[in-house]
Design an enzyme around this catalytic site. Structure first.
Site, mmCIF file in Angstrom:
data_model
loop_
_atom_site.group_PDB
_atom_site.id
_atom_site.type_symbol
_atom_site.label_atom_id
_atom_site.label_comp_id
_atom_site.label_asym_id
_atom_site.label_seq_id
_atom_site.Cartn_x
_atom_site.Cartn_y
_atom_site.Cartn_z
ATOM 1 N N ARG A 143 0.831 -1.210 0.000
ATOM 2 C CA ARG A 143 0.000 0.000 0.000
ATOM 3 C C ARG A 143 0.867 1.262 0.000
ATOM 4 O O ARG A 143 0.538 2.251 -0.672
ATOM 5 C CB ARG A 143 -0.932 -0.030 1.216
ATOM 6 C CG ARG A 143 -1.907 1.129 1.280
ATOM 7 C CD ARG A 143 -2.998 0.894 2.318
ATOM 8 N NE ARG A 143 -3.623 2.156 2.694
ATOM 9 C CZ ARG A 143 -3.519 2.730 3.887
ATOM 10 N NH1 ARG A 143 -2.815 2.138 4.858
ATOM 11 N NH2 ARG A 143 -4.107 3.876 4.144
ATOM 12 N N HIS A 163 0.490 3.919 -2.953
ATOM 13 C CA HIS A 163 0.033 5.279 -2.698
ATOM 14 C C HIS A 163 1.109 6.319 -3.012
ATOM 15 O O HIS A 163 0.782 7.451 -3.375
ATOM 16 C CB HIS A 163 -0.442 5.417 -1.252
ATOM 17 C CG HIS A 163 -1.787 4.812 -1.015
ATOM 18 N ND1 HIS A 163 -2.678 5.295 -0.080
ATOM 19 C CD2 HIS A 163 -2.408 3.760 -1.603
ATOM 20 C CE1 HIS A 163 -3.783 4.558 -0.111
ATOM 21 N NE2 HIS A 163 -3.636 3.617 -1.020
ATOM 22 N N TRP A 185 -10.566 -8.342 2.334
ATOM 23 C CA TRP A 185 -11.292 -8.668 1.107
ATOM 24 C C TRP A 185 -11.320 -10.170 0.849
ATOM 25 O O TRP A 185 -12.242 -10.658 0.212
ATOM 26 C CB TRP A 185 -10.632 -7.991 -0.095
ATOM 27 C CG TRP A 185 -10.798 -6.514 -0.190
ATOM 28 C CD1 TRP A 185 -11.791 -5.837 -0.863
ATOM 29 C CD2 TRP A 185 -9.950 -5.504 0.357
ATOM 30 N NE1 TRP A 185 -11.595 -4.483 -0.766
ATOM 31 C CE2 TRP A 185 -10.479 -4.245 -0.023
ATOM 32 C CE3 TRP A 185 -8.777 -5.540 1.131
ATOM 33 C CZ2 TRP A 185 -9.870 -3.036 0.356
ATOM 34 C CZ3 TRP A 185 -8.184 -4.344 1.510
ATOM 35 C CH2 TRP A 185 -8.734 -3.117 1.120
#
Length: 358
Positions: free
Chosen positions: A113, A117, A258
């Site tokens: 991440r 990002h 998820w």
């Protein structure tokens, strides 16, 4: 190296999540989650001094001055053999007891991440943003809502930076993301990576709002990703990284993983999107969905947009059915994401790293 038990479990998870409808068996229910505020991590603070934007750490270490193009070229020339060494150090961090004590047993997803990002702020029209600069070291970018919790990843990588002061933060973060993808896919995804990024100061921080807002749908996704230069297929591919990690109420406001194997990269995200019945979660938090079966998984409005939209869904169908193709295509698009807007030195050639823990 990964503990034998973890490696066996990870391989089993990867195999089981490859079969549609079998993903649920791969998740170790009830695994403890650790807070992102753990005191074991090195504290970080940003200090803007005289407009230069130098970055200081609580250990009284000072990061190198801003790199020039010449500095980046020199690093590439002088440290060609050292990038695999740094990759190995990152892989060893992912396999460490410190990493295994973090949520779900790995720093890997939060490091992915961070790299995502840091890179996903690119704007093709202005040429601003992207991984070249590592401007998330500074406020206000470090304080953007989409970057909440990423201090965990930056802190975890800091000892590797201190041990290798010649590498830029921009190269370290993207190399770490590359390592995490390769290691968490058990070597199935290959991500060619090039060095040569330059760190910038606070003046290069990007405005808030350049990263996806999970509460929105198709139009928003296309606006964000088209701005970077991606197409519909690549939007669906990059969304496949949601096979890894989870949401947190103290970061995004959303909650849950998820997939049932949140530290193993497979095509399970697409399979679950299609195979599970998703219902709105009844709670006081932001709008999200949960699976109607176990009620332990979640999807966001941006995820559901991938099966609502006809053009997106055709790619969901392809990657749900063909994991090998997903691995191949994901490696390519992740490389593209890491390279957006980077003025690489001519000497910078793609490196495909040897996987350490597969």
């Amino acid at each position: 190296m990964f503990r034998t038990a973890f490696r066996s479990a990870a391989r089993s998870a990867a195999i089981r999540t490859s079969a549609a409808g079998a993903s649920r068996r791969a998740y170790a229910a009830g695994q403890p989650s650790k807070s992102s505020n753990t005191g074991a991590l090195v504290g970080i603070a940003a200090l803007v001094a005289g407009g230069a934007g130098y970055y200081f750490y609580s250990q009284n270490e000072v990061a190198p001055k801003l790199q020039t193009a010449e500095d980046a070229t020199r690093a590439v020339k002088e440290h060609k053999v050292d990038y695999q060494k740094v990759y190995k150090e990152i892989a060893e961090l992912l396999a460490s007891e410190e990493s295994e004590a973090y949520e779900d047993g790995s720093y890997g997803p939060v490091i992915v991440r961070l790299a995502w990002h840091a890179s996903g702020t690119y704007d093709k029209e202005t040429g601003t943003g992207g991984s070249n600069g590592a401007t998330m070291r500074f406020a206000p970018e470090s304080d953007h809502g989409a970057n909440a919790g990423l201090k965990v990843a930056r802190d975890a990588l800091e000892p590797i930076k201190q041990a290798n002061p010649w590498i830029s933060y921009s190269d370290l973060w993207t190399l770490a993301g590359t390592c995490a993808i390769q290691e968490l896919s058990l070597g199935n995804v290959k991500v060619p990576w090039r060095p040569g990024r330059q760190d910038k100061d606070v003046a290069a921080c990007t405005p808030d709002g350049r990263l996806p807002d999970a509460s929105k749908e198709q139009k928003h996704l296309r606006g964000i990703f088209y701005r970077m230069g991606f197409n519909d297929q690549e939007i669906v591919l990059l969304s496949g990284a949601h096979a890894l990690g989870r949401c947190h109420t103290d970061r995004s406001g959303f909650d849950g993983p998820w997939t049932f194997s949140p530290t193993v990269l497979t095509n399970a995200y697409y399979q679950l999107l299609k195979s599970e019945k998703w219902i709105w979660k009844k709670w006081d938090g932001p709008k999200q969905l949960i699976d109607d079966g176990s009620k332990s998984l979640m999807m966001l409005p941006t995820d559901m947009a991938l099966i609502k939209d006809k053009e997106f869904k055709k790619w969901v169908d392809i990657y749900a059915a063909d994991e090998k193709r997903f691995f191949e295509d994901f490696g390519k698009v992740f490389t593209t994401l890491m390279e957006l807007g980077v003025p690489f030195p001519a000497e910078a050639k793609p490196i495909t790293f040897d996987v350490v823990n597969a």
